[in-house]
Design a protein around this motif. Sequence first.
Motif, PDB file in Angstrom:
ATOM      1  N   LYS A 132     -16.788 -36.604  -2.399  1.00 56.46           N
ATOM      2  CA  LYS A 132     -18.227 -36.763  -2.637  1.00 56.46           C
ATOM      3  C   LYS A 132     -18.666 -38.225  -2.671  1.00 56.46           C
ATOM      4  O   LYS A 132     -19.690 -38.586  -2.109  1.00 56.46           O
ATOM      5  CB  LYS A 132     -18.625 -36.067  -3.932  1.00 56.46           C
ATOM      6  CG  LYS A 132     -20.124 -36.101  -4.206  1.00 56.46           C
ATOM      7  CD  LYS A 132     -20.485 -35.121  -5.264  1.00 56.46           C
ATOM      8  CE  LYS A 132     -21.954 -35.142  -5.599  1.00 56.46           C
ATOM      9  NZ  LYS A 132     -22.823 -34.719  -4.527  1.00 56.46           N
ATOM     10  N   TYR A 133     -17.863 -39.073  -3.307  1.00 59.49           N
ATOM     11  CA  TYR A 133     -18.326 -40.442  -3.550  1.00 59.49           C
ATOM     12  C   TYR A 133     -17.649 -41.516  -2.708  1.00 59.49           C
ATOM     13  O   TYR A 133     -18.140 -42.639  -2.650  1.00 59.49           O
ATOM     14  CB  TYR A 133     -18.170 -40.785  -5.032  1.00 59.49           C
ATOM     15  CG  TYR A 133     -19.087 -39.942  -5.884  1.00 59.49           C
ATOM     16  CD1 TYR A 133     -20.470 -40.106  -5.831  1.00 59.49           C
ATOM     17  CD2 TYR A 133     -18.587 -38.952  -6.723  1.00 59.49           C
ATOM     18  CE1 TYR A 133     -21.319 -39.321  -6.589  1.00 59.49           C
ATOM     19  CE2 TYR A 133     -19.430 -38.165  -7.492  1.00 59.49           C
ATOM     20  CZ  TYR A 133     -20.796 -38.362  -7.419  1.00 59.49           C
ATOM     21  OH  TYR A 133     -21.630 -37.581  -8.163  1.00 59.49           O
ATOM     22  N   ALA A 134     -16.548 -41.206  -2.056  1.00 57.22           N
ATOM     23  CA  ALA A 134     -15.897 -42.190  -1.192  1.00 57.22           C
ATOM     24  C   ALA A 134     -16.181 -41.829   0.263  1.00 57.22           C
ATOM     25  O   ALA A 134     -16.336 -40.660   0.609  1.00 57.22           O
ATOM     26  CB  ALA A 134     -14.391 -42.210  -1.438  1.00 57.22           C
ATOM     27  N   ARG A 135     -16.259 -42.811   1.091  1.00 57.46           N
ATOM     28  CA  ARG A 135     -16.474 -42.577   2.524  1.00 57.46           C
ATOM     29  C   ARG A 135     -15.106 -42.343   3.162  1.00 57.46           C
ATOM     30  O   ARG A 135     -14.376 -43.281   3.438  1.00 57.46           O
ATOM     31  CB  ARG A 135     -17.162 -43.800   3.139  1.00 57.46           C
ATOM     32  CG  ARG A 135     -17.419 -43.665   4.593  1.00 57.46           C
ATOM     33  CD  ARG A 135     -18.685 -42.867   4.815  1.00 57.46           C
ATOM     34  NE  ARG A 135     -19.048 -42.977   6.214  1.00 57.46           N
ATOM     35  CZ  ARG A 135     -19.290 -41.917   6.958  1.00 57.46           C
ATOM     36  NH1 ARG A 135     -19.242 -40.738   6.434  1.00 57.46           N
ATOM     37  NH2 ARG A 135     -19.603 -42.069   8.211  1.00 57.46           N
ATOM     38  N   VAL A 136     -14.753 -41.075   3.363  1.00 53.17           N
ATOM     39  CA  VAL A 136     -13.445 -40.724   3.913  1.00 53.17           C
ATOM     40  C   VAL A 136     -13.592 -40.507   5.419  1.00 53.17           C
ATOM     41  O   VAL A 136     -14.305 -39.606   5.855  1.00 53.17           O
ATOM     42  CB  VAL A 136     -12.880 -39.452   3.241  1.00 53.17           C
ATOM     43  CG1 VAL A 136     -11.545 -39.070   3.838  1.00 53.17           C
ATOM     44  CG2 VAL A 136     -12.767 -39.660   1.738  1.00 53.17           C
ATOM     45  N   GLN A 137     -12.941 -41.364   6.196  1.00 58.16           N
ATOM     46  CA  GLN A 137     -12.950 -41.231   7.647  1.00 58.16           C
ATOM     47  C   GLN A 137     -11.989 -40.123   8.059  1.00 58.16           C
ATOM     48  O   GLN A 137     -11.100 -39.744   7.311  1.00 58.16           O
ATOM     49  CB  GLN A 137     -12.514 -42.552   8.293  1.00 58.16           C
ATOM     50  CG  GLN A 137     -13.403 -43.737   7.962  1.00 58.16           C
ATOM     51  CD  GLN A 137     -14.811 -43.572   8.489  1.00 58.16           C
ATOM     52  OE1 GLN A 137     -15.016 -43.066   9.586  1.00 58.16           O
ATOM     53  NE2 GLN A 137     -15.800 -43.998   7.708  1.00 58.16           N
ATOM     54  N   ARG A 138     -12.158 -39.622   9.279  1.00 57.01           N
ATOM     55  CA  ARG A 138     -11.211 -38.629   9.789  1.00 57.01           C
ATOM     56  C   ARG A 138      -9.816 -39.241   9.751  1.00 57.01           C
ATOM     57  O   ARG A 138      -9.622 -40.378  10.172  1.00 57.01           O
ATOM     58  CB  ARG A 138     -11.554 -38.217  11.217  1.00 57.01           C
ATOM     59  CG  ARG A 138     -12.687 -37.231  11.279  1.00 57.01           C
ATOM     60  CD  ARG A 138     -12.901 -36.715  12.666  1.00 57.01           C
ATOM     61  NE  ARG A 138     -13.492 -37.774  13.488  1.00 57.01           N
ATOM     62  CZ  ARG A 138     -13.744 -37.667  14.778  1.00 57.01           C
ATOM     63  NH1 ARG A 138     -13.423 -36.572  15.427  1.00 57.01           N
ATOM     64  NH2 ARG A 138     -14.289 -38.644  15.447  1.00 57.01           N
ATOM     65  N   ASN A 139      -8.862 -38.481   9.214  1.00 56.29           N
ATOM     66  CA  ASN A 139      -7.506 -38.989   9.048  1.00 56.29           C
ATOM     67  C   ASN A 139      -6.533 -37.817   9.048  1.00 56.29           C
ATOM     68  O   ASN A 139      -6.951 -36.674   8.913  1.00 56.29           O
ATOM     69  CB  ASN A 139      -7.409 -39.790   7.736  1.00 56.29           C
ATOM     70  CG  ASN A 139      -7.592 -38.913   6.531  1.00 56.29           C
ATOM     71  OD1 ASN A 139      -6.684 -38.212   6.126  1.00 56.29           O
ATOM     72  ND2 ASN A 139      -8.808 -38.930   5.963  1.00 56.29           N
ATOM     73  N   PRO A 140      -5.241 -38.091   9.166  1.00 58.03           N
ATOM     74  CA  PRO A 140      -4.265 -36.998   9.232  1.00 58.03           C
ATOM     75  C   PRO A 140      -3.821 -36.459   7.872  1.00 58.03           C
ATOM     76  O   PRO A 140      -3.002 -35.555   7.820  1.00 58.03           O
ATOM     77  CB  PRO A 140      -3.085 -37.630   9.967  1.00 58.03           C
ATOM     78  CG  PRO A 140      -3.179 -39.076   9.647  1.00 58.03           C
ATOM     79  CD  PRO A 140      -4.649 -39.378   9.519  1.00 58.03           C
ATOM     80  N   LEU A 141      -4.341 -36.972   6.759  1.00 59.12           N
ATOM     81  CA  LEU A 141      -3.815 -36.602   5.451  1.00 59.12           C
ATOM     82  C   LEU A 141      -4.801 -35.968   4.483  1.00 59.12           C
ATOM     83  O   LEU A 141      -4.442 -35.095   3.709  1.00 59.12           O
ATOM     84  CB  LEU A 141      -3.197 -37.832   4.773  1.00 59.12           C
ATOM     85  CG  LEU A 141      -2.018 -38.477   5.491  1.00 59.12           C
ATOM     86  CD1 LEU A 141      -1.608 -39.750   4.777  1.00 59.12           C
ATOM     87  CD2 LEU A 141      -0.870 -37.504   5.584  1.00 59.12           C
TER      88      LEU A 141
END
Length: 105
Positions: A19-28
């Motif tokens: 919700k609060y962090a900008r999570v980029q597309r990633n494998p994990l």
Amino acid sequence: MIPSFVLGAVFLIGGLILKYARVQRNPLFGYRTYLSMKNEGNWNFANKKAAIDLIVIGVVSLVVGCVSLWLPLGNGSIIFGLLILILVSIIRIEVSLRKFDNGHR
């Protein structure tokens, strides 16, 4: 009781991160399905929905853990209930994501 607290904390923390962090597309980390990984718009949409669901499931799990201190709830029934909530969440997100993806073609 212990599984409810542990799983609740994991879901709550995961939901707050989404919700609060900008999570980029990633494998994990993140809501990772074929459709959610298709493009950045789908990724953001799916993870925004997943964040809310994870927070709700985490809070419910923590509340059930507290209630199970006074009521005799078996760990198996608690985990089964959480699995049902997770399954409902996945179905809800995938249906919404499919509608979102079809509207942005």
